[in-house]
Design an enzyme around this catalytic site. Sequence first.
Site, PDB file in Angstrom:
ATOM      1  N   HIS A  18      78.326  59.708  37.198  1.00 25.95           N
ATOM      2  CA  HIS A  18      79.387  60.620  37.624  1.00 25.95           C
ATOM      3  C   HIS A  18      80.518  60.648  36.586  1.00 25.95           C
ATOM      4  CE1 HIS A  18      78.072  59.535  41.961  1.00 25.95           C
ATOM      5  NE2 HIS A  18      77.775  60.811  41.813  1.00 25.95           N
ATOM      6  N   LYS A  42      73.733  62.226  54.369  1.00 24.10           N
ATOM      7  CA  LYS A  42      73.738  60.850  53.874  1.00 24.10           C
ATOM      8  C   LYS A  42      74.612  59.958  54.744  1.00 24.10           C
ATOM      9  CE  LYS A  42      73.188  62.039  48.950  1.00 24.10           C
ATOM     10  NZ  LYS A  42      73.931  62.164  47.686  1.00 24.10           N
ATOM     11  N   ARG A  91      69.905  65.037  37.059  1.00 24.67           N
ATOM     12  CA  ARG A  91      69.143  64.019  36.334  1.00 24.67           C
ATOM     13  C   ARG A  91      67.712  64.450  36.085  1.00 24.67           C
ATOM     14  NH1 ARG A  91      71.149  59.990  40.848  1.00 24.67           N
ATOM     15  NH2 ARG A  91      70.644  61.948  41.865  1.00 24.67           N
ATOM     16  N   SER A 128      73.970  56.607  43.318  1.00 24.51           N
ATOM     17  CA  SER A 128      74.783  55.774  44.214  1.00 24.51           C
ATOM     18  C   SER A 128      73.881  54.996  45.160  1.00 24.51           C
ATOM     19  CB  SER A 128      75.758  56.644  45.015  1.00 24.51           C
ATOM     20  OG  SER A 128      76.629  57.329  44.156  1.00 24.51           O
TER      21      SER A 128
HETATM   22  O1  PNS Z   1      77.200  63.728  45.919  1.00 20.36           O
HETATM   23  P1  PNS Z   1      76.466  64.721  46.779  1.00 20.36           P
HETATM   24  O2  PNS Z   1      75.907  64.021  47.989  1.00 20.36           O
HETATM   25  O3  PNS Z   1      75.450  65.494  46.012  1.00 20.36           O
HETATM   26  O4  PNS Z   1      77.583  65.755  47.303  1.00 20.36           O
HETATM   27  C1  PNS Z   1      77.233  66.810  48.132  1.00 20.36           C
HETATM   28  C2  PNS Z   1      78.453  67.632  48.556  1.00 20.36           C
HETATM   29  C3  PNS Z   1      79.436  66.766  49.337  1.00 20.36           C
HETATM   30  C4  PNS Z   1      79.134  68.193  47.325  1.00 20.36           C
HETATM   31  C5  PNS Z   1      77.881  68.789  49.446  1.00 20.36           C
HETATM   32  O5  PNS Z   1      77.186  68.245  50.527  1.00 20.36           O
HETATM   33  C6  PNS Z   1      78.966  69.749  49.933  1.00 20.36           C
HETATM   34  O6  PNS Z   1      79.419  70.599  49.191  1.00 20.36           O
HETATM   35  N1  PNS Z   1      79.400  69.577  51.186  1.00 20.36           N
HETATM   36  C7  PNS Z   1      80.474  70.349  51.758  1.00 20.36           C
HETATM   37  C8  PNS Z   1      79.994  71.319  52.859  1.00 20.36           C
HETATM   38  C9  PNS Z   1      79.447  72.592  52.268  1.00 20.36           C
HETATM   39  O7  PNS Z   1      80.113  73.346  51.589  1.00 20.36           O
HETATM   40  N2  PNS Z   1      78.144  72.790  52.525  1.00 20.36           N
HETATM   41  C10 PNS Z   1      77.412  73.928  52.042  1.00 20.36           C
HETATM   42  C11 PNS Z   1      76.841  73.655  50.668  1.00 20.36           C
HETATM   43  S1  PNS Z   1      75.831  74.996  50.169  1.00 20.36           S
END
Ligand code: PNS
Length: 158
Positions: A18, A42, A91, A128
């Site tokens: 990150h 998660k 990745r 993570s």
């Molecule tokens: O580190 P991650 O788990 O890849 O992060 C994912 C995250 C938190 C960025 C994603 O789940 C997110 O944007 N959540 C917010 C809710 C939202 O906008 N959902 C629609 C995504 S298309």
Amino acid sequence: MGVTAVCPGSFDPITNGHVDVIRRTAARFDQVVVACGRNLGKQGMFDLEERLGLLEEAVGELPNVEIATFDGLLVEFCAQRGAGVVVKGIRDGADVSSELPMARMNAAIGSVETLLLPGGPLYSFVSSSLVKEVARFGGDVSDLVPPAVDHALRRRFA
Ligand code: PNS
């Protein structure tokens, strides 16, 4: 004012992968907002406060980087911040497969463009989830995470 990019993630906890993506984004945009959110798919380990503290320690010193939280749609957060670009690291093909639908959804519902940045090869195996698993069983992840995260994991699993 310049161009703002958002680097979103659950950062549970932030890893060196990150940090690499955030640094490279900060080198190419005027402002970067690291947006710590919740991935409903998660199970979290560190609470929001802890994740923010670890983000602060890891990238808080970068002059054009701000750390924030969001609780809701990413596109709404981007609109509030006047950001039209999201940057996420990838990745491998699995990351591309999971990021593409989100990128297309965010473009469709919020006119937000997502740039997928290939992570450095040094971090291709760093996630993570794996870091937490290795640390839980006493493995050494000090080369894979910022020092504050290493300490937090050691405290957690002492
Ligand atoms: O580190 P991650 O788990 O890849 O992060 C994912 C995250 C938190 C960025 C994603 O789940 C997110 O944007 N959540 C917010 C809710 C939202 O906008 N959902 C629609 C995504 S298309």
